[in-house]
Scaffold this motif. Sequence first.
Motif, PDB file in Angstrom:
ATOM      1  N   LYS A 177       0.801  -1.224   0.000  1.00  0.00           N
ATOM      2  CA  LYS A 177       0.000   0.000   0.000  1.00  0.00           C
ATOM      3  C   LYS A 177       0.836   1.279   0.000  1.00  0.00           C
ATOM      4  O   LYS A 177       0.283   2.376  -0.086  1.00  0.00           O
ATOM      5  CB  LYS A 177      -0.937   0.017   1.226  1.00  0.00           C
ATOM      6  CG  LYS A 177      -1.871  -1.181   1.315  1.00  0.00           C
ATOM      7  CD  LYS A 177      -2.788  -1.277   0.117  1.00  0.00           C
ATOM      8  CE  LYS A 177      -3.742  -2.453   0.235  1.00  0.00           C
ATOM      9  NZ  LYS A 177      -4.598  -2.605  -0.957  1.00  0.00           N
ATOM     10  N   GLU A 591     -11.143  -2.580  -0.488  1.00  0.00           N
ATOM     11  CA  GLU A 591     -10.399  -3.548  -1.277  1.00  0.00           C
ATOM     12  C   GLU A 591     -11.357  -4.255  -2.229  1.00  0.00           C
ATOM     13  O   GLU A 591     -12.517  -4.485  -1.902  1.00  0.00           O
ATOM     14  CB  GLU A 591      -9.723  -4.578  -0.371  1.00  0.00           C
ATOM     15  CG  GLU A 591      -8.638  -4.005   0.519  1.00  0.00           C
ATOM     16  CD  GLU A 591      -8.008  -5.086   1.393  1.00  0.00           C
ATOM     17  OE1 GLU A 591      -8.198  -6.289   1.092  1.00  0.00           O
ATOM     18  OE2 GLU A 591      -7.351  -4.729   2.375  1.00  0.00           O
ATOM     19  N   TYR A 716      -5.238 -10.930  -1.927  1.00  0.00           N
ATOM     20  CA  TYR A 716      -4.662  -9.720  -1.350  1.00  0.00           C
ATOM     21  C   TYR A 716      -3.681  -9.091  -2.320  1.00  0.00           C
ATOM     22  O   TYR A 716      -2.850  -9.792  -2.893  1.00  0.00           O
ATOM     23  CB  TYR A 716      -3.935 -10.068  -0.056  1.00  0.00           C
ATOM     24  CG  TYR A 716      -3.388  -8.850   0.677  1.00  0.00           C
ATOM     25  CD1 TYR A 716      -4.243  -8.004   1.347  1.00  0.00           C
ATOM     26  CD2 TYR A 716      -2.038  -8.567   0.667  1.00  0.00           C
ATOM     27  CE1 TYR A 716      -3.758  -6.904   2.030  1.00  0.00           C
ATOM     28  CE2 TYR A 716      -1.531  -7.475   1.338  1.00  0.00           C
ATOM     29  CZ  TYR A 716      -2.396  -6.646   2.021  1.00  0.00           C
ATOM     30  OH  TYR A 716      -1.916  -5.549   2.688  1.00  0.00           O
TER      31      TYR A 716
END
Length: 716
Positions: A177, A591, A716
Amino acid sequence: MKDGCIRQKVETITNSRVGKRMFDMFVNTIVLCLSFYINYKLMKKKVNQYARQIEVSEHNREYVLKDFSRVLDSQIEKTVLFLLEQEGRLASRLSVLGEQHDALVQHDAAAMIPELQESYRVVGEELLKLLHFVELNAIGLRKILKKFDKRFGYKFTNHYVKTRASHPYSQLKQVFKHVGISAVVGTLSRHLADLKDHQGTYISIYDQPALSLLDPTIESIKAAVDRLSNTTDFLQYIGKHALIPEEEPTTTADNDVDERYHFMSLLLNLVNTFLYMVNTYIIVPTADSYSLSLGAAATTCGAVIGSMAVAQVFSSVYFSAWSNKSYLKPLIFSSIVLFIGNTLYALAYDLNSIHVLFIGRVFCGLGSARAVNRRYISDCVPIKMRMKASAGFVSASALGMACGPALAALFQTDRTIFWITLNENTLPGWVMALAWLVYLLWLCISFREPCNDNKLNPPTRRETSNGLENGALENSVSELLIEKQNDGHNDEDNEDDDEEFNNNEEAEESHQPVTSIVSAYKLLTPSVKVQLLIYFMLKYAMEVLLAESSVITSYYFIWSSGKVASFLACLGLTVLPVNVLVGSYLSNVFEERQVLLAAEIMVCIGIIFSFQVIIPYSVPQYVCSALLTFVAAEVLEGVNLSLLSRVMSSRLKRGTYNGGLLSTEAGTLARVVADGAITLAGYGGMNKLLNATLLPSLLICISSIVATCYTYNSLY
């Protein structure tokens, strides 16, 4: 490994796949801070050691998870601390430049502006290198997690991400991130914009006027940041629906594509996409009444609609293969077949033959050239325009989906010209036959076949990376760029340990496109399979909703075909607004995996609410449940395809058997099954049709939710 050897090996990779500019940037970064990359070789060696330990005793599994977690934590910590150090160094340099900037403004020293701009751009280039450093480490982490899961049954990623990703002190977030870099980007952008303000051509990264331009340095940085964080705007988000690879430019490849690009040819491809979607949905409001007029049951409409999808299952494959050699010929063939198919569909009424009706729809399915449309954008549209063209492809599909039923609502006439009957049942066929005839003439006059020099060997042009993650760097980087120096010597035993594991992965490491559906299936990881299952589920739910709408509303509410067509058109018009909301807001706030799971749950709720229970079935219940199911499925389709483009192998992003073809086949198969279920359920009586078709949809939806939860952390 010596610096000279590293430079030579990196140059070999970059000259063939990435380009000179990327080569210079990577070499400088790699040589200066090689020891701060994650030690990919060490972690791969650990995987081999764990495999031997688990073979000896199953009790070692818990130890393996803990020990490899410790190794990964250590590697990530090393990378993150270096990242923070470099961020501080860049922030310090920006602080000094900011003081110089303020002094320049106070003294109105315009002559010093170019020099200060160049200083800021130097910082920008350093920041860009740092972003590539982060991205390479992110690739390495994803790869080692994937390798571990492949070796041990897909267990570790779930464990590691679950325990690290959401922790308040998570260092994993720094890699994926890049929390602190954004502030540096903002400062750099603001100062460059301030210096350019007097020219009126460049703007800050904070501003988004459509006709303004970012500073080139900031534009490169913003692209790298967005790529690393999966940040999207509406154009990028909707463009991903097409599953068309977005490649990094290389001089030779870009020049080749520029020479192949022809605007009118691109427009004709988009018109083909639009007309085909109109052709698909224009008969939906009247398929039941047409079947009744030919002596068949109303629920035969499912088979009528589905026969087109059955043929499309096969046409997608041969059109995808045909597009390796030509674009014009398959488009001409498609137009001729669709003209014949629609003519037969319209003539079935006067011939009083349900068989002619089916044959007409099968011909329409055989003319599906969406694979050609997608491949033309991928092969012949310059990289700088490809995202817009991909968004145009998806928008044309959505617009066609809305216009089909809307046109059907206008065909409220009943007359005979010579011996040909024109009514609401036959007019969709005649109108589409005329449209395809006009399109065929336009195609023959205006389409320009691209030069064929590089067409026969597309992989050389396609092997550039998709944001460094796809293509050469996805695998070569893990062996070369992320590999730590090994104390100045080679360990022969270590190489022996890795030999078996490396040999098993040769096929995976190859970047050649797959050559068969069997090879493509072997590359499907559990995450990809789940995404394809989700795509199957949402297409099944949407097809049941749309295909049986005329039968259900006629039976329960006595709606006319015009009213059904208007309702379906309103549903179709929600597609683009929903994608604007998701692409510009939801996908940047949450997300994508969170949006994915939430959308699946909403589809499930919509299906449950659609069931007929004890109380009488009402219009509000039907309309609300249909709207909820359709909108949730549209949201789900966007995030599903976006995630699918990230989790599937780079070998499935090009060639005949690509990810776009696989998703198309999954969606088409879902439509075939749904339309067949409608026809079969009709034999049980109209009063049972609704629940009988919704029950499989509910079971598939619940299965997809469970499967998503199982692979959630691998997204992810």
